[in-house]
Design a protein around this motif. Structure first.
Motif, mmCIF file in Angstrom:
data_model
loop_
_atom_site.group_PDB
_atom_site.id
_atom_site.type_symbol
_atom_site.label_atom_id
_atom_site.label_comp_id
_atom_site.label_asym_id
_atom_site.label_seq_id
_atom_site.Cartn_x
_atom_site.Cartn_y
_atom_site.Cartn_z
ATOM 1 N N LEU A 1 -3.530 -7.512 -1.888
ATOM 2 C CA LEU A 1 -4.483 -6.403 -1.847
ATOM 3 C C LEU A 1 -5.887 -6.938 -2.056
ATOM 4 C CD1 LEU A 1 -2.632 -3.636 -3.867
ATOM 5 C CD2 LEU A 1 -3.031 -3.723 -1.410
ATOM 6 N N ARG A 2 -6.840 -6.313 -1.401
ATOM 7 C CA ARG A 2 -8.249 -6.656 -1.579
ATOM 8 C C ARG A 2 -8.669 -6.251 -2.992
ATOM 9 N NH1 ARG A 2 -10.482 -4.316 2.973
ATOM 10 N NH2 ARG A 2 -10.310 -2.302 1.968
ATOM 11 N N LYS A 3 -9.497 -7.044 -3.600
ATOM 12 C CA LYS A 3 -10.026 -6.703 -4.913
ATOM 13 C C LYS A 3 -10.912 -5.487 -4.793
ATOM 14 C CE LYS A 3 -9.908 -11.307 -6.921
ATOM 15 N NZ LYS A 3 -10.692 -12.368 -7.538
ATOM 16 N N PRO A 4 -10.851 -4.576 -5.776
ATOM 17 C CA PRO A 4 -11.693 -3.370 -5.720
ATOM 18 C C PRO A 4 -13.169 -3.699 -5.820
ATOM 19 C CG PRO A 4 -10.241 -3.315 -7.653
ATOM 20 C CD PRO A 4 -9.988 -4.591 -6.925
ATOM 21 N N GLY B 1 -6.865 -1.914 2.862
ATOM 22 C CA GLY B 1 -7.042 -2.793 1.712
ATOM 23 C C GLY B 1 -6.185 -4.039 1.676
ATOM 24 N N ILE C 1 0.817 -1.217 0.000
ATOM 25 C CA ILE C 1 0.000 0.000 0.000
ATOM 26 C C ILE C 1 0.853 1.271 0.000
ATOM 27 C CG2 ILE C 1 -2.046 -1.094 0.979
ATOM 28 C CD1 ILE C 1 -1.222 -0.003 3.722
#
Length: 80
Positions: free
Chosen positions: A77-80, A59, A15
């Protein structure tokens, strides 16, 4: 599973946060974070919890051992 120092450093890299930004987001001192990430000192579980929560809110998804191809723990990372 409790977040490891390696996961913490990797999550910050994902991030693009420096140590100061994470320390501020978690409400802890930068010295505490530095000692944790270098493995010099093991903070209280509550401290690791607030660090992990700040990273999750930004995220990061934490992967436990066995969830990755090589079987180790990791982050993504988390998916958008």
């Amino acid at each position: 599973m409790e977040m490891t120092p390696d996961q913490c450093r990797a999550a910050r890299a994902l991030i693009k946060w420096n140590q100061q930004r994470l320390a501020d987001a978690a409400g802890i001192g930068i010295a505490t974070l530095t000692l944790f990430e270098t493995g010099t000192s093991a903070p209280r579980p509550a401290t690791v919890e607030v660090l992990e929560r700040a990273l999750r809110d930004a995220g990061v998804v934490f992967l436990e051992e066995g969830e990755m191809i090589d079987g180790g723990a990791g982050v993504r990372l988390r998916k958008p």
